[in-house]
Design a protein around this motif. Structure first.
Motif, PDB file in Angstrom:
ATOM      1  N   ARG A 111       0.832  -1.208   0.000  1.00 37.03           N
ATOM      2  CA  ARG A 111       0.000   0.000   0.000  1.00 37.03           C
ATOM      3  C   ARG A 111       0.865   1.256   0.000  1.00 37.03           C
ATOM      4  O   ARG A 111       0.480   2.294  -0.526  1.00 37.03           O
ATOM      5  CB  ARG A 111      -0.948  -0.010   1.200  1.00 37.03           C
ATOM      6  CG  ARG A 111      -2.083  -1.013   1.032  1.00 37.03           C
ATOM      7  CD  ARG A 111      -3.148  -0.866   2.084  1.00 37.03           C
ATOM      8  NE  ARG A 111      -2.760  -1.475   3.339  1.00 37.03           N
ATOM      9  CZ  ARG A 111      -2.538  -0.815   4.464  1.00 37.03           C
ATOM     10  NH1 ARG A 111      -2.646   0.513   4.480  1.00 37.03           N
ATOM     11  NH2 ARG A 111      -2.218  -1.440   5.574  1.00 37.03           N
ATOM     12  N   TRP A 112       2.053   1.166   0.598  1.00 28.54           N
ATOM     13  CA  TRP A 112       2.993   2.286   0.625  1.00 28.54           C
ATOM     14  C   TRP A 112       3.612   2.519  -0.751  1.00 28.54           C
ATOM     15  O   TRP A 112       3.813   3.653  -1.180  1.00 28.54           O
ATOM     16  CB  TRP A 112       4.083   1.983   1.658  1.00 28.54           C
ATOM     17  CG  TRP A 112       5.107   3.051   1.854  1.00 28.54           C
ATOM     18  CD1 TRP A 112       4.874   4.373   2.162  1.00 28.54           C
ATOM     19  CD2 TRP A 112       6.535   2.907   1.794  1.00 28.54           C
ATOM     20  NE1 TRP A 112       6.079   5.047   2.297  1.00 28.54           N
ATOM     21  CE2 TRP A 112       7.102   4.165   2.076  1.00 28.54           C
ATOM     22  CE3 TRP A 112       7.370   1.828   1.535  1.00 28.54           C
ATOM     23  CZ2 TRP A 112       8.484   4.382   2.105  1.00 28.54           C
ATOM     24  CZ3 TRP A 112       8.743   2.046   1.571  1.00 28.54           C
ATOM     25  CH2 TRP A 112       9.285   3.295   1.855  1.00 28.54           C
ATOM     26  N   TYR A 116       4.793  12.512   0.658  1.00 28.42           N
ATOM     27  CA  TYR A 116       4.040  11.260   0.677  1.00 28.42           C
ATOM     28  C   TYR A 116       4.748  10.198   1.515  1.00 28.42           C
ATOM     29  O   TYR A 116       4.142   9.560   2.388  1.00 28.42           O
ATOM     30  CB  TYR A 116       3.821  10.727  -0.737  1.00 28.42           C
ATOM     31  CG  TYR A 116       3.317   9.307  -0.718  1.00 28.42           C
ATOM     32  CD1 TYR A 116       2.002   9.039  -0.346  1.00 28.42           C
ATOM     33  CD2 TYR A 116       4.173   8.242  -0.999  1.00 28.42           C
ATOM     34  CE1 TYR A 116       1.548   7.729  -0.260  1.00 28.42           C
ATOM     35  CE2 TYR A 116       3.717   6.939  -0.912  1.00 28.42           C
ATOM     36  CZ  TYR A 116       2.403   6.687  -0.549  1.00 28.42           C
ATOM     37  OH  TYR A 116       1.970   5.396  -0.449  1.00 28.42           O
ATOM     38  N   LEU A 117       6.038   9.974   1.245  1.00 30.80           N
ATOM     39  CA  LEU A 117       6.784   8.941   1.951  1.00 30.80           C
ATOM     40  C   LEU A 117       6.775   9.190   3.455  1.00 30.80           C
ATOM     41  O   LEU A 117       6.584   8.262   4.250  1.00 30.80           O
ATOM     42  CB  LEU A 117       8.227   8.896   1.445  1.00 30.80           C
ATOM     43  CG  LEU A 117       8.437   8.394   0.010  1.00 30.80           C
ATOM     44  CD1 LEU A 117       9.888   8.571  -0.409  1.00 30.80           C
ATOM     45  CD2 LEU A 117       8.014   6.942  -0.120  1.00 30.80           C
ATOM     46  N   PHE A 128       3.012   8.813   5.051  1.00 31.00           N
ATOM     47  CA  PHE A 128       2.586   7.421   5.190  1.00 31.00           C
ATOM     48  C   PHE A 128       3.398   6.718   6.268  1.00 31.00           C
ATOM     49  O   PHE A 128       2.849   5.970   7.080  1.00 31.00           O
ATOM     50  CB  PHE A 128       2.732   6.678   3.859  1.00 31.00           C
ATOM     51  CG  PHE A 128       2.077   5.320   3.857  1.00 31.00           C
ATOM     52  CD1 PHE A 128       0.814   5.155   3.316  1.00 31.00           C
ATOM     53  CD2 PHE A 128       2.712   4.214   4.401  1.00 31.00           C
ATOM     54  CE1 PHE A 128       0.195   3.904   3.316  1.00 31.00           C
ATOM     55  CE2 PHE A 128       2.106   2.962   4.415  1.00 31.00           C
ATOM     56  CZ  PHE A 128       0.844   2.813   3.871  1.00 31.00           C
ATOM     57  N   ALA A 129       4.700   6.963   6.278  1.00 31.03           N
ATOM     58  CA  ALA A 129       5.566   6.292   7.246  1.00 31.03           C
ATOM     59  C   ALA A 129       5.281   6.725   8.679  1.00 31.03           C
ATOM     60  O   ALA A 129       5.597   5.995   9.623  1.00 31.03           O
ATOM     61  CB  ALA A 129       7.031   6.553   6.907  1.00 31.03           C
ATOM     62  N   SER A 133       2.111   2.339  10.767  1.00 30.47           N
ATOM     63  CA  SER A 133       3.478   2.159  10.283  1.00 30.47           C
ATOM     64  C   SER A 133       4.485   2.273  11.420  1.00 30.47           C
ATOM     65  O   SER A 133       5.417   1.469  11.531  1.00 30.47           O
ATOM     66  CB  SER A 133       3.794   3.198   9.205  1.00 30.47           C
ATOM     67  OG  SER A 133       2.983   3.020   8.072  1.00 30.47           O
TER      68      SER A 133
END
Length: 223
Positions: free
Chosen positions: A75-76, A100-101, A104-105, A110
């Motif tokens: 999904r990442w 984005y990275l 999400f992280a 996560s």
């Protein structure tokens, strides 16, 4: 005739939904009890399925945890294809990618999963290897692909190394803070992302635009 009412096999969409349900519930169970405290029986009970159904899919809880990791990583990674096809300015592409990275992280799921991986690193190093090989390596490859698309704008450097350095510069610092329990808000993320991208570009571009502009002004004055 709908075979579901007659004991037929579930349709593909139903199988996918069941799989998503199991992974979601299992993920919540692992996060609540930790890896050692989680049992397959507890997951089956929480997911309201039989132990036989669970074991038919995952031979043990290590296999189940690996499936959760792969699902999270997939999904990442999916949106990275969009960034690789971007044709706009490199700076704007890298800014959007870094946002984005990082965002999400930094999601609670996560962060908690990665904390669990770190706590299990000595006993189960395969979890860390999986995250690196299936998650981080493809992400770095995607960054390198973006850089290769702008090869003419960049100095003669190893783009794979540059991509890894970009990840370390733009993303890893905020993750380290999160793992230590230090909250990072959206404004702090944006400030760090912008500063990181500007510093990265200053190092990899053939000529810094600001420097080029000043050189041009100096040459004009001399003539």
């Amino acid at each position: 005739m709908d075979r579901r009412g007659c004991g037929g096999r579930p349709k593909t969409s139903e199988l996918e939904q069941r799989e998503e349900h199991i992974l979601r519930v299992a993920g919540e169970t692992f996060l609540h009890f930790g890896f050692e405290g989680t049992t397959m029986d507890a997951v089956a009970e929480a997911a309201r399925i039989s132990k036989r159904t669970l074991y038919a899919r995952y031979v043990d809880k290590t296999a189940l945890f690996n499936a959760i990791l792969r699902d999270l990583i997939n999904r990442w990674l999916i949106p990275l294809d969009q960034f690789q096809s971007e044709q706009g300015e490199l700076k704007e592409t890298l800014l959007a990618l870094a946002r984005y990275l990082t965002t999400f992280a930094l999601t609670p799921q996560s962060i908690n999963v990665n904390r669990m991986i770190i706590s299990e690193a000595q006993r189960r190093p395969e979890f860390g290897r999986l995250v690196d090989e299936v998650g981080r390596r493809p992400a770095i490859h995607a960054i390198a692909t973006i850089l290769r698309g702008r090869r003419a704008e960049l100095r003669q450097i190893n783009l794979d190394t540059a991509a890894e350095q970009f990840m370390s510069l733009a993303v890893d610092r905020n993750l380290r803070l999160a793992y230590l329990g230090i909250r990072v808000n959206a404004e702090q993320i944006e400030t760090w992302v912008r500063a990181s991208v500007e510093l990265f570009l200053a190092g990899v571009m053939r000529q810094n635009p600001v420097v080029a502009e000043r050189v041009g002004e100096s040459n004009s004055a001399e003539t």
